[in-house]
Design an enzyme around this catalytic site. Structure first.
Site, short mmCIF file in Angstrom:
data_model
loop_
_atom_site.label_atom_id
_atom_site.label_comp_id
_atom_site.label_asym_id
_atom_site.label_seq_id
_atom_site.Cartn_x
_atom_site.Cartn_y
_atom_site.Cartn_z
N GLU A 188 -8.90 -1.71 6.25
CA GLU A 188 -8.27 -2.73 7.10
C GLU A 188 -8.72 -2.64 8.57
O GLU A 188 -7.90 -2.51 9.49
CB GLU A 188 -6.75 -2.63 6.99
CG GLU A 188 -6.24 -2.88 5.59
CD GLU A 188 -4.73 -2.88 5.46
OE1 GLU A 188 -4.04 -2.56 6.46
OE2 GLU A 188 -4.22 -3.17 4.37
N GLU A 308 -5.69 -2.89 -2.44
CA GLU A 308 -4.25 -2.65 -2.33
C GLU A 308 -3.53 -3.93 -2.70
O GLU A 308 -3.95 -5.02 -2.30
CB GLU A 308 -3.84 -2.26 -0.90
CG GLU A 308 -4.38 -0.94 -0.40
CD GLU A 308 -3.94 -0.63 1.04
OE1 GLU A 308 -3.02 -1.33 1.52
OE2 GLU A 308 -4.52 0.26 1.66
#
Length: 577
Positions: A188, A308
């Site tokens: 991220e 995720e």
């Protein structure tokens, strides 16, 4: 750069027409068509990349462990990882493990940035355990993204030097591991102080290409190891996906994997703005996202992982997203990921699969996830039937989401099954529970769940429906401060769905001023055991001093209650309507 078989990403992208039919076919056919198209372009290596990533389904994240900031892997509340744990996880049906790792806190100073050999050895020990137990394993650079990588706009050379040195050491340590070990460039990623989207895209490309060149330069098993690269922020929107597609095209390497994360449509994921159910808009967000990832990558012979997934509200507190709505989301996510040929990796910080008891904290959640790996399950419009206490029940109807299945029977948990045509009827997708049956099931007249119906379908996991006896909830007047107002509440078997807050003119009051419906377990928190609803500082910090606020509490039974807040300075008074 391993492209010895003569395959290029540009060639791969010419296969998209051949794959169009696969986008509308079965999940297994979609993946098989992608692999076949890659092979027809002349690359066994690329076909193998698709095969490896397909074989990683389903995946799981060892969250809040080696990315934890603190003394060691237990710093965020989880126990040390054991070999026995991996074996138990394997028995749950998972085939791959993503191991998030934060490296920077275990490094020495510039210019070497030497990794602590004890920490590095521990990571290798855990990776080797997982590989030995047959898992595919993905290790990454995790918390570093928000600790020091984010400073790349202002400290470009220093950040890139640390990033390079870190990956050189990781790659050298794992150089000779099997190809079931994958590397992921960064988790991220985002950049503080950049000039905007254009610079963000340049920096993101630079991180991924540096990662690629560093790992490939170490040779050995890293020469064709699968390398996972995220979009900016692991965000699955068009512009960020286009940036990653461009990076892949320039690298021209058949052993690359795309990564995005998915936590559902944000308002639903945290129960905000009135999105209390897995409705059409929330489902459309999921299908649009997975369609986009499929079209950009899988349909062009490039494997993709949802590195995720879950719901953001899981970390806010219990009940943020209602149980049945959570299960519908997970059922559909598993189905549509299969349809689009995406490998999914459940985010688990220790709250899903308990690492001490080695049991699922919510077995129904696990059952729904596991069922979605291979097929579809029937669900329903609700998992709650509310029957007013002290009154003769009426027939109750529930809309079934059959998802290609058929209802075969209804059991009463702990009692005999219901009789079709007597206790219930089914017409198309409408299930009707007879009034007399509901009266029998709620004969105790105790507030709360009196019985649980288990709807059994021809395929998939059963759907539970709680038969709940309730009275209208009661709110009591209270005094408090802007630090905390605790409202005594008799829930009487009911449960809170959401809360609306408005000023006298009808405009939104409190945080998230773009919506009147506030965030569950952030702007307000119910406690069913204590019999309270608490409004914390997070709510009052965005309320105009001295302004009256009308709250409307929405309960799952359909009950609505209003409550008025008045005050001055830090003093607050709440009055029930």
């Amino acid at each position: 750069m391993p492209s010895s078989a003569g395959f290029t990403r540009r060639q791969a992208m010419t296969t998209s027409a051949a794959l169009a039919a696969a986008a509308l076919s079965t999940p297994s056919a979609a993946q098989a068509a992608a692999r076949s198209a890659a092979r027809s372009a002349g690359s066994a290596a690329s076909a193998s990349a698709l095969d490896v990533v397909a074989d990683m389904q389903p995946g799981w994240n060892l969250g809040n462990t080696f990315e934890a900031i603190g003394a060691d892997e237990t710093a965020w509340g989880n126990p040390r990882v054991t070999r026995a744990f991996f074996r138990r996880l394997k028995a749950q049906g998972f085939r791959s493990i993503r191991i998030p790792v934060t490296w920077g806190q275990h490094e020495g100073p510039a210019p070497a940035y030497t990794l602590d050999p004890v920490f590095l050895a521990r990571i290798k020990e855990v990776v080797d355990w997982a590989l030995a137990d047959g898992f595919h394993v993905l290790i990454n650079m995790h918390g570093d993204a928000w600790q020091w990588v984010l400073n790349m706009p202002a400290r470009h050379d220093a950040v890139l030097a640390q990033y390079t040195a870190t990956w050189q050491q990781i790659a050298a340590t794992f150089r000779d591991e099997s190809r079931r070990l994958l590397f992921e460039s960064v988790n991220e990623p985002f950049f503080n102080g950049s000039s905007g989207d254009e610079q963000n895209a340049v920096l993101m490309n630079e991180l991924n290409t540096t990662f690629h060149s560093v790992v490939r330069a170490t040779g050995g098993g890293n020469a064709d190891r699968l390398l996972v690269m995220p979009t900016l922020g692991d965000t699955p929107d068009q512009a960020k996906i286009d940036g990653l597609v461009a990076t892949f095209a320039a690298l021209d390497d058949p052993n690359l994997v795309a990564s995005v994360h998915y936590y559902s449509f944000w308002p639903f994921s945290v129960n905000l703005a009135g999105y209390t159910t897995f409705n059409a808009a929330t489902q459309q967000d999921l299908t649009d996202t997975f369609d986009l990832v499929h079209k950009a990558f899988v349909a062009n012979g490039i494997p993709a992982v949802v590195g995720e997934y879950g719901l953001l509200g899981w970390d806010s507190g219990p009940g943020t997203v209602e149980e049945g709505e959570t299960l519908k989301y997970l059922e559909y996510l598993g189905h549509y990921a299969r349809y689009r040929g995406l490998t999914t990796m459940l985010w688990d910080n220790g709250s899903r699969f308990n690492r001490r008891t080695l049991q699922w904290n919510d077995p129904s959640l696990y059952a729904q996830i596991r069922s979605s790996w291979t097929g579809r399950s029937g669900t329903a419009s609700t998992d709650q039937l509310f029957v007013p206490r002290g009154r003769t029940p009426a027939d109750a109807t529930i809309t079934l989401n059959l998802n290609g299945t058929r209802l075969t029977r209804i059991d009463v948990v702990g009692a005999r099954h219901l009789v079709r045509g007597v206790d219930y009827t089914v017409s198309g997708s409408t299930l009707t529970i007879a009034a007399a049956t509901l009266g029998r099931l709620t004969a105790s007249q105790e507030h709360g769940t009196n019985a649980v119906l288990s709807l059994r379908f021809s395929d998939g996991t059963p759907w539970a429906v709680n038969v709940i006896t309730y009275d209208k909830p009661v709110l009591t007047s209270a005094t408090g401060t802007t630090a905390s107002l605790v409202i005594p509440t008799a829930f009487n078997g009911d449960k809170l769905a959401t809360m609306e807050a408005v000023y006298a003119d009808g405009s939104p009051a409190g945080p998230q001023s773009w919506t009147t419906y506030k965030q569950f377990n952030v702007a307000f928190t119910p406690d069913y055991t204590a019999g309270t609803i608490t409004l914390p500082t997070a709510f009052f910090s965005d309320v105009t001093d001295g302004a009256a606020v009308t709250l409307t509490f929405y309960f799952w039974s359909g009950t609505r209650l209003t409550y008025t807040l008045t005050g001055s300075g830090t003093a607050v008074t709440g009055t029930s309507a």
